[in-house]
Design a protein around this motif. Sequence first.
Motif, PDB file in Angstrom:
ATOM      1  N   ALA A 140      32.470  45.616  52.607  1.00 53.46           N
ATOM      2  CA  ALA A 140      33.495  46.667  52.652  1.00 53.46           C
ATOM      3  C   ALA A 140      34.041  46.828  54.068  1.00 53.46           C
ATOM      4  N   GLU A 221      32.010  42.833  48.889  1.00 56.26           N
ATOM      5  CA  GLU A 221      33.391  43.081  48.485  1.00 56.26           C
ATOM      6  C   GLU A 221      33.567  42.950  46.978  1.00 56.26           C
ATOM      7  N   SER A 222      32.756  42.094  46.334  1.00 54.16           N
ATOM      8  CA  SER A 222      32.944  41.949  44.881  1.00 54.16           C
ATOM      9  C   SER A 222      32.503  43.233  44.162  1.00 54.16           C
ATOM     10  N   VAL A 224      32.826  46.183  45.541  1.00 54.46           N
ATOM     11  CA  VAL A 224      33.956  47.079  45.821  1.00 54.46           C
ATOM     12  C   VAL A 224      35.058  46.837  44.789  1.00 54.46           C
ATOM     13  N   ALA A 225      35.366  45.561  44.570  1.00 52.92           N
ATOM     14  CA  ALA A 225      36.434  45.221  43.621  1.00 52.92           C
ATOM     15  C   ALA A 225      36.093  45.766  42.232  1.00 52.92           C
ATOM     16  N   PHE A 228      36.700  49.536  42.106  1.00 53.52           N
ATOM     17  CA  PHE A 228      38.131  49.862  42.055  1.00 53.52           C
ATOM     18  C   PHE A 228      38.658  49.600  40.647  1.00 53.52           C
ATOM     19  N   ILE A 249      39.563  51.703  52.247  1.00 50.39           N
ATOM     20  CA  ILE A 249      39.980  50.481  51.558  1.00 50.39           C
ATOM     21  C   ILE A 249      41.069  50.860  50.571  1.00 50.39           C
ATOM     22  N   ILE A 251      43.817  49.609  47.425  1.00 51.09           N
ATOM     23  CA  ILE A 251      43.738  48.665  46.304  1.00 51.09           C
ATOM     24  C   ILE A 251      44.472  47.367  46.581  1.00 51.09           C
ATOM     25  N   ASP A 253      44.409  45.542  49.035  1.00 46.44           N
ATOM     26  CA  ASP A 253      43.489  44.550  49.612  1.00 46.44           C
ATOM     27  C   ASP A 253      42.509  44.059  48.557  1.00 46.44           C
ATOM     28  N   VAL A 254      42.225  44.935  47.569  1.00 41.08           N
ATOM     29  CA  VAL A 254      41.209  44.606  46.566  1.00 41.08           C
ATOM     30  C   VAL A 254      41.777  43.668  45.501  1.00 41.08           C
ATOM     31  N   ILE A 257      40.937  40.138  45.945  1.00 42.97           N
ATOM     32  CA  ILE A 257      39.530  39.851  45.661  1.00 42.97           C
ATOM     33  C   ILE A 257      39.320  39.753  44.156  1.00 42.97           C
TER      34      ILE A 257
END
Lengths: 454, 454
Positions: A140, A221-222, A224-225, A228, A249, A251, A253-254, A257
């Motif tokens: 993150a 990050e996965s 985090v994705a 979201f 963060i 979306i 940017d997500v 991912i």
Amino acid sequence: MSETIEVISNTQERLNSIAYYLNAGAFVRVRKMLLDLPASDVALLLESSPAKTRQELWQLLDADFHGDVLEELSEDVRNGIISKMVPSSVVDALEDMDTDDLAETLSTLPEDVLQSVLASMDAQDRMRAEKALSYGEDTAGFIMNTDTITVRSDVSIDVVLRYLRLKTELPENTDTLYVVNRRDVLLGTVSLSRLLTAHPDVNVDEIMDDESEAINVDTPESDVAQMFERYNWLSAPVVDNDYNLVGRITIDDVVDIIREDAEHSMMSMAGLDDEEDTFAPVGQSTKRRSVWLGVNLITALLAAAVSDLFETTLSQLAVLAILNTIVPSMGGVAGNQTLTLVIRGMALGHVSPSNSLWLVRKELAIGFFNGLIWSVLIASVIAIWKQDYALGGVIAFAMMMNMIAAGLSGATLPIIMKKLKIDPALAGSVILTTITDVVGIFAFLGTATIFLID
Amino acid sequence: MSETIEVISNTQERLNSIAYYLNAGAFVRVRKMLLDLPASDVALLLESSPAKTRQELWQLLDADFHGDVLEELSEDVRNGIISKMVPSSVVDALEDMDTDDLAETLSTLPEDVLQSVLASMDAQDRMRAEKALSYGEDTAGFIMNTDTITVRSDVSIDVVLRYLRLKTELPENTDTLYVVNRRDVLLGTVSLSRLLTAHPDVNVDEIMDDESEAINVDTPESDVAQMFERYNWLSAPVVDNDYNLVGRITIDDVVDIIREDAEHSMMSMAGLDDEEDTFAPVGQSTKRRSVWLGVNLITALLAAAVSDLFETTLSQLAVLAILNTIVPSMGGVAGNQTLTLVIRGMALGHVSPSNSLWLVRKELAIGFFNGLIWSVLIASVIAIWKQDYALGGVIAFAMMMNMIAAGLSGATLPIIMKKLKIDPALAGSVILTTITDVVGIFAFLGTATIFLID
């Protein structure tokens, strides 16, 4: 305002005509056209061009524009371009990048390039860059932006509104203000829309949301994705272990991912690198793909070695050689269906210890019914085609065995591999195909040897 | 505020323990636990459960909660549940759904269920539903929300702010106000953050953005997704052909489309339906997958028929039967690498008429070099294993031919199929494998017949 229907077709047309004028050598014209394109379209154009054209386009591109375009490019393409730039101009390009894009760009640079780039940065930028790089890649902290707007809980909305008016503009994609105490500890959030509907006299703490979740800076990050996606967030605050606000963060940017995660399985199952660049030079692509072909050659030889055990059988009945590929091929397809489904189920978080046993049983059952259907069918085909009922029976039995093996291994392989921390998408389908090949050939030639050879 | 690290693990744990208590028959407890879960987690739980468990959970779930959960479920799972509900309770569940979710839910219902649901709706809801359904499925109109906030261009920011304060809250994910004239024609947009930084006395038209793009209501949803991804939008206005504002699309609705688009290729290439439910009953899954297996059986028989042409050769040299699978298998893998890459390139909009010729040439070159590498390797392996140099030469030649065929067809197939409006991901890999099988067997057994049989 222009309609996007046009916009879309326009984009394609523009890109094509740019390609056309570039070949025609009308560089001045191309330079002009590039100025009218948004960075994301220039990036698309570069990614859709062979290496040589990329360099030409890059030269023609206005230097002030380099940074914005680099942000939009995929890893491979970006590195290809940066590797041909002089450090100083790389630095200029990175100057006013957002922290998250800066981190991502720098992290993908070859070590030597990275060092020379850092070296030629001024102290402040270097600190910013090194800070960004200090977070583990794919966490993150790595994909967050640091441009948060914070307010105190004891001030009135009116004060907040006047405070915001002092700014000429808010950071890109700001949809939430973050409420922190003197020690920067996150207390809650206030969405802009809540801010706008609130009465000016009430205090922030009366309207702030102190239920909403914060993402720890070390979260992969996965994950985090997934959050979201699952909770339909537009943005989320990022905190360190002391719960101090360190960034946010958004979306946009997500989304990248999410796409990469979704594409990862398909690419790996075909033995490709996620980042593989469609327009990379021949040599590079050949090298990248050869690993997988090498692995496949070994498994193919293994299958051949199995057939080799039955050489005498094969030499007595050439028809077995002709039909030898059918059962393995069917098993491979059935197994890969199961494998793909389970791998996707894992990616979506549907497959857990509590239901994997059920899943294995289900796929085993499907394998059994597949076996019934296709062994009856193949048996009839062979009986008619080769006028040989015994042969039909033999291939039917082999089909049955292999379909069950396919369902069982297709379901268990990814579960086992995940336990062993191996990426199922990467090696799953090779191992599976090897199993279905070996079982298929063994079952077919083995039973044939017993029942058809005297 | 709770940390999401916990949240994530908590979710998994909670879901597992719910499954546990359900098996234990502790229904009261499960009912309580379900109340504490956000709708998205309940949906995850249902999607991760076999059909039988799903029904039990659905019964235990508070009815007021049904709508929120239905919104989050994937098509297959949702239909499975709705088909077992009485129309009236379906209507209750759909009552306060957003327009876009309502449209999506209704559109996926079997016709008879849909009719009875519409029939038991009150006039107003039915109108709303039929309006939503009037837009073509998978278009912008279909995924848009109608709850836009519009303002006039000639009013002052102060007026707008006071207007907004009259509302208790703004529609979910509102980040932009839309400026329209009396005939509802879209003139521009004002982001909330711009609104907050603007001076109260200035007029809307002084700060509105009249450059930004609007999406036509008939735009295909995948184009919408591409635009959101490429231009990092958080939301976009939707207009009809007269440029009247009809709704807005927010990124949280687009994220699902982006994932589905990205997953589509992987699923289709394995012969699976995108929506295929990992925990569907055995019968349903078996039926769905049989189409693909049937197609594969035909191609496998085709390959066998090719070998059949060389029966005499095979009967004279059993070793050919043993090695017969190697060349086709290598060609299949190499071809699928190219195919996957080109299909992905198309999905990302990288492959266009202007560069497809270059791409085909590149993959042809890779095929050639692959041929060189692997023919030399396989020749040496065979020469050592079988002590037969002529045989090595024959298989090397076949490998060369098949690798070139693989590169060529892997690159051209998707381009041709797209021209013919066939989904390359769906049929591409079957056709490709058929080609590499046939070419591989022909080249290997053909040359063997010429050079090794006397």
